[in-house]
Design a protein around this motif. Structure first.
Motif, PDB file in Angstrom:
ATOM      1  N   GLU A 163       0.786  -1.362  -0.097  1.00 15.48           N
ATOM      2  CA  GLU A 163      -0.085   0.438   0.447  1.00 15.48           C
ATOM      3  C   GLU A 163       0.974   0.847   0.298  1.00 15.48           C
ATOM      4  O   GLU A 163       2.039   1.695   0.504  1.00 15.48           O
ATOM      5  CB  GLU A 163      -1.150   0.306   1.002  1.00 15.48           C
ATOM      6  CG  GLU A 163      -0.210   0.320   2.618  1.00 15.48           C
ATOM      7  CD  GLU A 163      -0.740  -0.432   3.876  1.00 15.48           C
ATOM      8  OE1 GLU A 163      -2.528  -0.274   3.382  1.00 15.48           O
ATOM      9  OE2 GLU A 163       0.205  -0.180   4.378  1.00 15.48           O
ATOM     10  N   PRO A 164       0.139   2.439  -0.442  1.00 21.47           N
ATOM     11  CA  PRO A 164       1.452   3.517  -0.253  1.00 21.47           C
ATOM     12  C   PRO A 164       1.521   4.165   1.268  1.00 21.47           C
ATOM     13  O   PRO A 164       0.906   3.726   2.387  1.00 21.47           O
ATOM     14  CB  PRO A 164       0.207   4.670  -0.246  1.00 21.47           C
ATOM     15  CG  PRO A 164      -0.860   3.983  -1.204  1.00 21.47           C
ATOM     16  CD  PRO A 164      -1.210   2.676  -0.426  1.00 21.47           C
ATOM     17  N   GLY A 165       2.720   4.341   1.521  1.00 29.81           N
ATOM     18  CA  GLY A 165       3.715   4.887   2.452  1.00 29.81           C
ATOM     19  C   GLY A 165       4.573   4.790   2.538  1.00 29.81           C
ATOM     20  O   GLY A 165       5.733   3.930   1.452  1.00 29.81           O
ATOM     21  N   GLN A 166       5.559   4.324   4.205  1.00 32.82           N
ATOM     22  CA  GLN A 166       6.554   4.322   4.108  1.00 32.82           C
ATOM     23  C   GLN A 166       6.837   3.270   5.127  1.00 32.82           C
ATOM     24  O   GLN A 166       8.836   3.024   5.637  1.00 32.82           O
ATOM     25  CB  GLN A 166       7.618   5.682   4.325  1.00 32.82           C
ATOM     26  CG  GLN A 166       8.111   6.774   3.315  1.00 32.82           C
ATOM     27  CD  GLN A 166       9.048   5.912   1.990  1.00 32.82           C
ATOM     28  OE1 GLN A 166       8.158   5.871   0.902  1.00 32.82           O
ATOM     29  NE2 GLN A 166       9.573   6.430   2.212  1.00 32.82           N
ATOM     30  N   GLY A 167       6.431   2.396   5.555  1.00 31.67           N
ATOM     31  CA  GLY A 167       6.466   1.948   6.741  1.00 31.67           C
ATOM     32  C   GLY A 167       6.712   0.509   5.620  1.00 31.67           C
ATOM     33  O   GLY A 167       7.081   0.129   4.606  1.00 31.67           O
ATOM     34  N   PRO A 168       6.762  -0.518   6.568  1.00 30.60           N
ATOM     35  CA  PRO A 168       7.022  -2.184   6.377  1.00 30.60           C
ATOM     36  C   PRO A 168       5.815  -2.398   5.684  1.00 30.60           C
ATOM     37  O   PRO A 168       4.847  -2.599   5.734  1.00 30.60           O
ATOM     38  CB  PRO A 168       6.963  -2.555   7.613  1.00 30.60           C
ATOM     39  CG  PRO A 168       7.715  -1.825   8.828  1.00 30.60           C
ATOM     40  CD  PRO A 168       7.179  -0.448   8.181  1.00 30.60           C
ATOM     41  N   GLY A 169       6.448  -3.063   4.226  1.00 29.82           N
ATOM     42  CA  GLY A 169       4.627  -3.682   3.042  1.00 29.82           C
ATOM     43  C   GLY A 169       4.344  -2.536   2.783  1.00 29.82           C
ATOM     44  O   GLY A 169       3.450  -2.535   2.013  1.00 29.82           O
TER      45      GLY A 169
END
Length: 313
Positions: A163-169
């Motif tokens: 999914e969009p973002g900067q976290g894990p996964g």
């Protein structure tokens, strides 16, 4: 004498005129390259009227195909079945083709995207990779999604993750996907400046902590060595004030699988701009392609070399 770049175990001679083209032909923006050592073939995927150009390893031109087939060529991979998997980024599909160019199967609807960040296949896919044990296929997706899609070896859709973002996964422009010999899945998030590692079920395992700059080209190979290495074409800075400053991309970087950087190789003659696709042959020679037109109107791609071979010294 050919220019030498790099140092130590990562020293190469630059062969910018490796490709021996028919008269009047050029290699324009070139998003990817594939080396098939078993058959002495190099497939160059270009954004020109001859999208797939075929050479031998000496650079002798053999044939071309794909005219009027692709919208925006992006990733080129060879499956365990010996066929070519051609990713059409803004054609929003993946085509399985014979090495002679016959289309055998298509995933996605050509020229129709799945919706902006819908999570469904496909919206701007970029690259295909395969599980070395099962032949299952992973598709990086991409410019209008933040997903990796998995298909069975028979071509059936299995599941997706991300999914969009900067976290894990989470991803920010899934620009490439690769697998190692153990079957781990490496996902390059270009605008997220990172590489994450997953298992075959899409479970997050780790990510590189040592820093990678806009991973553009991304290729894992053990060719010519006793261990797998990751070859990364780091794209240049998107921020105008940083253009041309070393440390902000436009280079070839070589990493261990855990993200330890072994070398960063800059090349100024001809200038390296937009390194995008990477192939490595059995002798450890690197085939590096470049994409310039998307970097801005200040760059005229006709003045630049879109395809280099770096001969390992």
């Amino acid at each position: 004498m050919a220019d030498r770049i790099g140092s130590g175990a990562f020293t190469y001679e630059v062969e910018p005129a490796w490709a021996q083209l028919p008269a009047g032909w050029i290699i324009k923006d070139t998003p990817d390259v594939l080396v098939d050592d078993a058959h002495d073939r190099v497939y160059v995927f270009t954004r020109w009227k001859h999208p797939v150009m075929v050479f031998d390893r000496a650079g002798t031109f053999i044939t071309s195909w794909g005219s009027d087939l692709f919208t925006v060529p992006h990733g080129l991979s060879m499956g365990p079945d010996g066929h070519l998997y051609c990713v059409d980024a803004f054609g929003h599909c993946v085509r399985k083709c014979t090495i002679g160019g016959e289309v055998l199967q298509v995933w996605g609807t050509p020229d129709r995207n799945s919706g902006h960040y819908s999570g469904k296949p496909f919206n701007g896919p970029t690259k295909v990779a395969f599980d070395p044990a099962t032949g299952d296929m992973y598709v990086a997706d991409g410019y209008g999604n933040a997903r990796v899609h998995k298909y069975s070896a028979a071509g059936d859709y299995l599941f997706s993750w991300g999914e969009p973002g900067q976290g894990p996964g989470q991803f920010n422009l899934v620009h490439s996907v690769q697998t190692d010999r153990a079957g781990n899945v490496y996902v390059a998030s270009r605008e997220g400046h990172r590489v994450q590692v997953f298992d075959s079920a899409g479970t997050y395992l780790s990510e590189w902590r040592t820093g990678v700059h806009r991973p553009n080209g991304f290729f894992i190979s053990a060719a010519g060595r006793d261990r797998e290495l990751v070859y990364v074409g780091e794209a240049g800075a998107g921020f105008g004030e940083n253009r041309g400053i070393r440390g902000f991309g436009d280079c070839l970087a070589i990493f261990e699988l855990d993200g330890t950087c072994l070398a960063r190789i800059y090349h100024d003659a001809p200038v390296m701009h937009g390194p995008h696709g990477i192939g490595v042959d059995a002798d450890g020679n690197i085939y590096l392609t470049q994409v310039l037109w998307g970097n801005g109107p200040w760059i005229d791609p006709m003045d630049k070399q879109m395809m280099l071979r770096l001969r390992r010294v």
